[in-house]
Design an enzyme around this catalytic site. Structure first.
Site, PDB file in Angstrom:
ATOM      1  N   VAL A 123      29.511 -19.308   7.880  1.00 58.85           N
ATOM      2  CA  VAL A 123      29.757 -18.600   9.139  1.00 58.85           C
ATOM      3  C   VAL A 123      29.353 -17.133   9.010  1.00 58.85           C
ATOM      4  O   VAL A 123      28.755 -16.567   9.929  1.00 58.85           O
ATOM      5  CB  VAL A 123      31.233 -18.741   9.568  1.00 58.85           C
ATOM      6  CG1 VAL A 123      31.471 -18.000  10.876  1.00 58.85           C
ATOM      7  CG2 VAL A 123      31.612 -20.202   9.715  1.00 58.85           C
ATOM      8  N   TYR A 124      29.656 -16.531   7.869  1.00 52.48           N
ATOM      9  CA  TYR A 124      29.230 -15.152   7.632  1.00 52.48           C
ATOM     10  C   TYR A 124      27.702 -15.063   7.709  1.00 52.48           C
ATOM     11  O   TYR A 124      27.154 -14.176   8.372  1.00 52.48           O
ATOM     12  CB  TYR A 124      29.720 -14.685   6.264  1.00 52.48           C
ATOM     13  CG  TYR A 124      29.355 -13.257   5.925  1.00 52.48           C
ATOM     14  CD1 TYR A 124      30.058 -12.193   6.477  1.00 52.48           C
ATOM     15  CD2 TYR A 124      28.315 -12.984   5.045  1.00 52.48           C
ATOM     16  CE1 TYR A 124      29.729 -10.885   6.165  1.00 52.48           C
ATOM     17  CE2 TYR A 124      27.974 -11.676   4.727  1.00 52.48           C
ATOM     18  CZ  TYR A 124      28.684 -10.627   5.288  1.00 52.48           C
ATOM     19  OH  TYR A 124      28.346  -9.322   4.976  1.00 52.48           O
ATOM     20  N   ALA A 125      27.014 -16.001   7.041  1.00 53.48           N
ATOM     21  CA  ALA A 125      25.556 -16.009   7.077  1.00 53.48           C
ATOM     22  C   ALA A 125      25.057 -16.193   8.504  1.00 53.48           C
ATOM     23  O   ALA A 125      24.105 -15.521   8.935  1.00 53.48           O
ATOM     24  CB  ALA A 125      25.010 -17.110   6.169  1.00 53.48           C
TER      25      ALA A 125
END
Length: 269
Positions: free
Chosen positions: A154-156
């Protein structure tokens, strides 16, 4: 774009590299430094610390995951202070988990802060920059927006979105003939506490002070895209030329990137 006598707004400016960039802005002669952060105590402490430096310091408690709060606070800034010369979109969060372990709130909040917020904030201040035909927007993204990584899905995703938007905005300003300079920053892990517990076998964990200095110089030099420590062109060239299995083997066994988040703890509140 120099900082002398400019009005600078930094989000997430009460800690980490945001705080360092705020100090460096004042040291470079910024007339006004506006800091947005959700941490009220951090804002007060940072203002007290920076009061010894030349330049006016104005702080606002803002939850950038809330678009209405962004829009309202931006209007207050424009009404009370005026036009922003340099906008540094620095605020961000990370949750280091496998995707199936994320809550729906994790997903929504990370996308809101890391991707949506920088668009809403820039949208709030960009028209005045365009009207004056001068300004600088620096978006602190991440090398996670270039390379897929386990426990960072999700961060990516949020950082891939941020990079795509940021460089598209740069091209739009160029196409419209506007002297609005967009700088996209894609650093590796920075030793600020946000990524406590991460491991790196070859690539160095970046130190905050020199990293912040490189970002400031990138803004001054109107740099389009800055990835560190691996250069942007090297990452993209490798991805383009190498078969996926070979690229993944290099990332896994040479650079150790895919194991970096195994012992991730993050900043403990």
């Amino acid at each position: 774009m120099n900082f002398n006598n400019k009005t600078v707004l930094i989000t997430g400016g009460a800690s980490g590299i945001g705080k360092i960039m705020g100090r460096k802005s004042l040291e470079r002669g910024a007339a006004k430094l506006i800091i947005w952060d959700i941490n009220e105590k951090g804002l007060a402490d940072t203002k007290a610390e920076f009061d010894r430096l030349a330049g006016e310091i104005i702080t606002y408690k803002v939850d950038v995951s809330n678009s209405e709060e962004i829009i309202n606070t931006a209007q207050v800034v424009k009404d009370k202070i005026g036009t922003i010369d340099v906008l540094i979109n620095n605020a961000g969060i990370v949750v280091g988990k496998y995707f199936h372990e994320h809550t729906h709130l994790d997903i929504s909040r990370m996308m809101a802060i890391n991707a949506d917020a920088i668009m809403h904030i820039t949208r709030a201040f960009l028209p005045e920059m365009m009207q004056r035909n001068i300004g600088s927007v620096c978006n602190i993204c991440s090398s996670a927006g270039l390379i897929s990584n386990p426990k960072m899905s999700v961060y990516a995703a949020s950082k891939w979105a941020a990079i795509g938007w940021s460089d598209s905005l740069r091209l739009e300003m160029k196409q419209l003939g506007k002297r609005i300079y967009i700088t996209t920053i894609m650093p590796f892990y920075i030793n600020t506490g946000m990524f406590d517990g991460v491991k790196s076998s070859i690539l160095p964990i970046l130190e905050p002070e020199p990293t912040a200095e490189r970002i400031m110089k990138a803004i001054e030099h109107k740099t389009k895209m800055l990835a560190m420590p691996l250069p942007y062109w090297f990452i993209r060239l490798s991805q383009g030329l190498l078969p996926i299995r070979i690229f993944e083997w290099i990332m896994q066994h040479i650079f150790g990137i895919y194991d970096g988040m195994k012992e991730f703890k993050g900043r403990q509140s």
